[in-house]
Design a protein around this motif. Structure first.
Motif, PDB file in Angstrom:
ATOM      1  N   ILE A  91     -10.947 -16.137  23.867  1.00 23.99           N
ATOM      2  CA  ILE A  91     -11.706 -16.593  25.033  1.00 23.99           C
ATOM      3  C   ILE A  91     -10.730 -17.362  25.905  1.00 23.99           C
ATOM      4  CG2 ILE A  91     -13.483 -18.156  25.900  1.00 23.99           C
ATOM      5  CD1 ILE A  91     -15.138 -17.563  23.466  1.00 23.99           C
ATOM      6  N   ASP A  92     -10.566 -16.894  27.130  1.00 27.37           N
ATOM      7  CA  ASP A  92      -9.742 -17.573  28.124  1.00 27.37           C
ATOM      8  C   ASP A  92     -10.660 -17.840  29.312  1.00 27.37           C
ATOM      9  OD1 ASP A  92      -7.940 -18.431  30.031  1.00 27.37           O
ATOM     10  OD2 ASP A  92      -6.448 -16.892  29.580  1.00 27.37           O
ATOM     11  N   LYS A  93     -11.264 -19.019  29.328  1.00 24.52           N
ATOM     12  CA  LYS A  93     -12.271 -19.341  30.339  1.00 24.52           C
ATOM     13  C   LYS A  93     -11.708 -19.322  31.760  1.00 24.52           C
ATOM     14  CE  LYS A  93     -15.692 -22.077  27.912  1.00 24.52           C
ATOM     15  NZ  LYS A  93     -16.443 -23.322  27.983  1.00 24.52           N
ATOM     16  N   LEU A  94     -10.469 -19.764  31.936  1.00 24.37           N
ATOM     17  CA  LEU A  94      -9.913 -19.882  33.279  1.00 24.37           C
ATOM     18  C   LEU A  94      -9.413 -18.550  33.827  1.00 24.37           C
ATOM     19  CD1 LEU A  94      -8.066 -23.282  32.826  1.00 24.37           C
ATOM     20  CD2 LEU A  94     -10.380 -22.847  33.680  1.00 24.37           C
ATOM     21  N   ASN A  95      -9.268 -17.545  32.963  1.00 23.89           N
ATOM     22  CA  ASN A  95      -8.836 -16.217  33.405  1.00 23.89           C
ATOM     23  C   ASN A  95      -9.886 -15.142  33.139  1.00 23.89           C
ATOM     24  OD1 ASN A  95      -6.124 -16.694  34.502  1.00 23.89           O
ATOM     25  ND2 ASN A  95      -5.720 -17.442  32.437  1.00 23.89           N
ATOM     26  N   GLY A  96     -11.103 -15.560  32.779  1.00 25.53           N
ATOM     27  CA  GLY A  96     -12.206 -14.629  32.642  1.00 25.53           C
ATOM     28  C   GLY A  96     -12.058 -13.589  31.550  1.00 25.53           C
ATOM     29  N   LYS A  97     -11.540 -13.993  30.386  1.00 25.24           N
ATOM     30  CA  LYS A  97     -11.362 -13.031  29.286  1.00 25.24           C
ATOM     31  C   LYS A  97     -12.218 -13.416  28.088  1.00 25.24           C
ATOM     32  CE  LYS A  97      -6.759 -11.512  30.468  1.00 25.24           C
ATOM     33  NZ  LYS A  97      -5.404 -11.267  29.980  1.00 25.24           N
ATOM     34  N   TYR A  98     -12.865 -12.391  27.526  1.00 22.76           N
ATOM     35  CA  TYR A  98     -13.642 -12.536  26.292  1.00 22.76           C
ATOM     36  C   TYR A  98     -13.365 -11.265  25.490  1.00 22.76           C
ATOM     37  CZ  TYR A  98     -17.535 -13.940  23.284  1.00 22.76           C
ATOM     38  OH  TYR A  98     -18.304 -14.349  22.225  1.00 22.76           O
ATOM     39  N   VAL A  99     -12.473 -11.380  24.496  1.00 16.88           N
ATOM     40  CA  VAL A  99     -11.991 -10.225  23.743  1.00 16.88           C
ATOM     41  C   VAL A  99     -12.357 -10.401  22.278  1.00 16.88           C
ATOM     42  CG1 VAL A  99      -9.960  -8.837  23.139  1.00 16.88           C
ATOM     43  CG2 VAL A  99     -10.038 -10.023  25.357  1.00 16.88           C
ATOM     44  N   VAL A 100     -13.001  -9.370  21.699  1.00 15.98           N
ATOM     45  CA  VAL A 100     -13.352  -9.371  20.282  1.00 15.98           C
ATOM     46  C   VAL A 100     -12.783  -8.098  19.662  1.00 15.98           C
ATOM     47  CG1 VAL A 100     -15.209  -9.401  18.577  1.00 15.98           C
ATOM     48  CG2 VAL A 100     -15.472 -10.663  20.725  1.00 15.98           C
ATOM     49  N   ASN A 101     -11.910  -8.268  18.672  1.00 11.88           N
ATOM     50  CA  ASN A 101     -11.280  -7.136  17.970  1.00 11.88           C
ATOM     51  C   ASN A 101     -10.725  -6.095  18.937  1.00 11.88           C
ATOM     52  OD1 ASN A 101     -11.735  -8.185  15.381  1.00 11.88           O
ATOM     53  ND2 ASN A 101     -13.810  -7.383  15.368  1.00 11.88           N
ATOM     54  N   GLY A 102     -10.042  -6.567  19.985  1.00 10.15           N
ATOM     55  CA  GLY A 102      -9.362  -5.685  20.927  1.00 10.15           C
ATOM     56  C   GLY A 102     -10.203  -5.217  22.106  1.00 10.15           C
ATOM     57  N   LYS A 103     -11.498  -5.432  22.104  1.00  9.16           N
ATOM     58  CA  LYS A 103     -12.345  -5.017  23.224  1.00  9.16           C
ATOM     59  C   LYS A 103     -12.560  -6.193  24.164  1.00  9.16           C
ATOM     60  CE  LYS A 103     -16.683  -2.913  24.632  1.00  9.16           C
ATOM     61  NZ  LYS A 103     -16.142  -2.474  25.871  1.00  9.16           N
ATOM     62  N   ASP A 104     -12.136  -6.010  25.420  1.00  8.15           N
ATOM     63  CA  ASP A 104     -12.273  -7.036  26.451  1.00  8.15           C
ATOM     64  C   ASP A 104     -13.604  -6.833  27.167  1.00  8.15           C
ATOM     65  OD1 ASP A 104     -12.114  -8.798  28.577  1.00  8.15           O
ATOM     66  OD2 ASP A 104     -10.084  -8.204  29.155  1.00  8.15           O
ATOM     67  N   TYR A 105     -14.566  -7.681  26.854  1.00  5.41           N
ATOM     68  CA  TYR A 105     -15.906  -7.540  27.400  1.00  5.41           C
ATOM     69  C   TYR A 105     -16.021  -7.969  28.860  1.00  5.41           C
ATOM     70  CZ  TYR A 105     -17.543  -6.327  22.779  1.00  5.41           C
ATOM     71  OH  TYR A 105     -17.728  -5.685  21.595  1.00  5.41           O
ATOM     72  N   MET A 106     -14.998  -8.593  29.395  1.00  4.64           N
ATOM     73  CA  MET A 106     -15.044  -9.038  30.796  1.00  4.64           C
ATOM     74  C   MET A 106     -14.158  -8.173  31.708  1.00  4.64           C
ATOM     75  SD  MET A 106     -17.267 -11.370  30.751  1.00  4.64           S
ATOM     76  CE  MET A 106     -17.067 -12.049  32.377  1.00  4.64           C
ATOM     77  N   GLU A 107     -13.541  -7.149  31.172  1.00  2.00           N
ATOM     78  CA  GLU A 107     -12.631  -6.304  31.942  1.00  2.00           C
ATOM     79  C   GLU A 107     -13.327  -5.686  33.173  1.00  2.00           C
ATOM     80  OE1 GLU A 107      -9.182  -3.103  30.907  1.00  2.00           O
ATOM     81  OE2 GLU A 107     -11.084  -2.863  29.847  1.00  2.00           O
ATOM     82  N   SER A 108     -14.522  -5.151  32.985  1.00  2.00           N
ATOM     83  CA  SER A 108     -15.227  -4.525  34.112  1.00  2.00           C
ATOM     84  C   SER A 108     -15.647  -5.568  35.158  1.00  2.00           C
ATOM     85  CB  SER A 108     -16.457  -3.751  33.610  1.00  2.00           C
ATOM     86  OG  SER A 108     -17.388  -4.627  33.022  1.00  2.00           O
ATOM     87  N   ILE A 109     -15.948  -6.774  34.714  1.00  2.00           N
ATOM     88  CA  ILE A 109     -16.310  -7.844  35.655  1.00  2.00           C
ATOM     89  C   ILE A 109     -15.102  -8.208  36.518  1.00  2.00           C
ATOM     90  CG2 ILE A 109     -17.195 -10.203  35.888  1.00  2.00           C
ATOM     91  CD1 ILE A 109     -19.227  -8.170  34.678  1.00  2.00           C
ATOM     92  N   ARG A 110     -13.944  -8.394  35.877  1.00  7.50           N
ATOM     93  CA  ARG A 110     -12.724  -8.732  36.617  1.00  7.50           C
ATOM     94  C   ARG A 110     -12.364  -7.606  37.594  1.00  7.50           C
ATOM     95  NH1 ARG A 110     -11.042  -9.941  31.549  1.00  7.50           N
ATOM     96  NH2 ARG A 110      -9.464  -8.309  31.584  1.00  7.50           N
ATOM     97  N   ALA A 111     -12.521  -6.343  37.168  1.00  8.18           N
ATOM     98  CA  ALA A 111     -12.212  -5.200  38.027  1.00  8.18           C
ATOM     99  C   ALA A 111     -13.146  -5.155  39.239  1.00  8.18           C
ATOM    100  CB  ALA A 111     -12.308  -3.883  37.238  1.00  8.18           C
ATOM    101  N   ALA A 112     -14.429  -5.452  39.019  1.00  4.15           N
ATOM    102  CA  ALA A 112     -15.393  -5.442  40.115  1.00  4.15           C
ATOM    103  C   ALA A 112     -15.103  -6.536  41.147  1.00  4.15           C
ATOM    104  CB  ALA A 112     -16.812  -5.582  39.569  1.00  4.15           C
ATOM    105  N   LEU A 113     -14.515  -7.623  40.694  1.00  9.16           N
ATOM    106  CA  LEU A 113     -14.224  -8.746  41.587  1.00  9.16           C
ATOM    107  C   LEU A 113     -12.864  -8.641  42.270  1.00  9.16           C
ATOM    108  CD1 LEU A 113     -15.574 -11.655  39.357  1.00  9.16           C
ATOM    109  CD2 LEU A 113     -16.664 -10.673  41.404  1.00  9.16           C
ATOM    110  N   ALA A 114     -12.064  -7.652  41.879  1.00 12.09           N
ATOM    111  CA  ALA A 114     -10.699  -7.510  42.437  1.00 12.09           C
ATOM    112  C   ALA A 114     -10.724  -6.963  43.856  1.00 12.09           C
ATOM    113  CB  ALA A 114      -9.865  -6.598  41.546  1.00 12.09           C
TER     114      ALA A 114
END
Length: 175
Positions: free
Chosen positions: A152-175
């Motif tokens: 969990i990296d709160k300041l960079n918007g990452k939530y990764v469990v066993n290699g799956k980044d659950y916030m990847e699509s959120i970060r991509a949508a905001l780019a």
């Protein structure tokens, strides 16, 4: 089947203001952060009653606690303002029922946090100080036997469990 048992030993290190890691050798025990998601109660048509639903991708306050035996120079450095990096390493034993053998498991947690409470403890003849320090954690990474299992990296918007980044699509949508 693998059955985890007890912690054999652990070490806690924290960085000084110059980034050098120091062993905090007066730590009695550690309470790792609890991962709690903020929730909202939803109700209405099509829902039987209420659902207390976690907010996707949001994590509540994460508190890390270090309980100490004594107030020392190394323990005192945990009271400083600004970010503090931690490295907690521990080994626990496991029982492998298929091979009927005992093995060890290596665990590492890397955290970055800010001191929000520093309690040097009490002074008592023949007693330990029993102090504690609490930290607000903004970065939490766990590695088990060399494999990253949680991040969990709160300041960079990452939530990764066993290699799956659950916030990847959120970060991509905001780019």
């Amino acid at each position: 089947m693998k059955i985890s048992n007890k912690t054999i030993d652990y070490r806690l290190k924290a960085d000084d203001q110059n980034g050098t890691m120091h062993l905090i050798d007066d730590a009695a025990d550690l309470q790792l952060p609890s991962i709690e998601k903020p929730t909202d109660t939803i109700k209405g048509a099509g829902i039987l009653g209420e659902i207390d639903l976690p907010a996707y991708g949001q994590v509540g306050s994460m508190t890390f606690t270090v309980n100490s035996r004594a107030d020392s120079a190394k323990y005192s450095m945990l009271s400083r303002p600004g970010p503090i990096k931690f490295e907690a390493v521990w080994v626990n034993d496991t029982f492998d029922s298929s091979g009927m053998s005992m093995k060890t498991q290596s665990n590492k947690v890397f955290m970055t946090g800010f001191n929000k409470k520093y309690d040097p403890g009490k002074v008592e003849v023949g007693g330990t100080a029993d102090g504690s320090s609490e930290f607000e954690i903004v970065y939490y990474r766990k590695i088990v036997n060399g494999i990253e299992t949680f991040l969990i990296d709160k300041l960079n918007g990452k939530y990764v469990v066993n290699g799956k980044d659950y916030m990847e699509s959120i970060r991509a949508a905001l780019a």
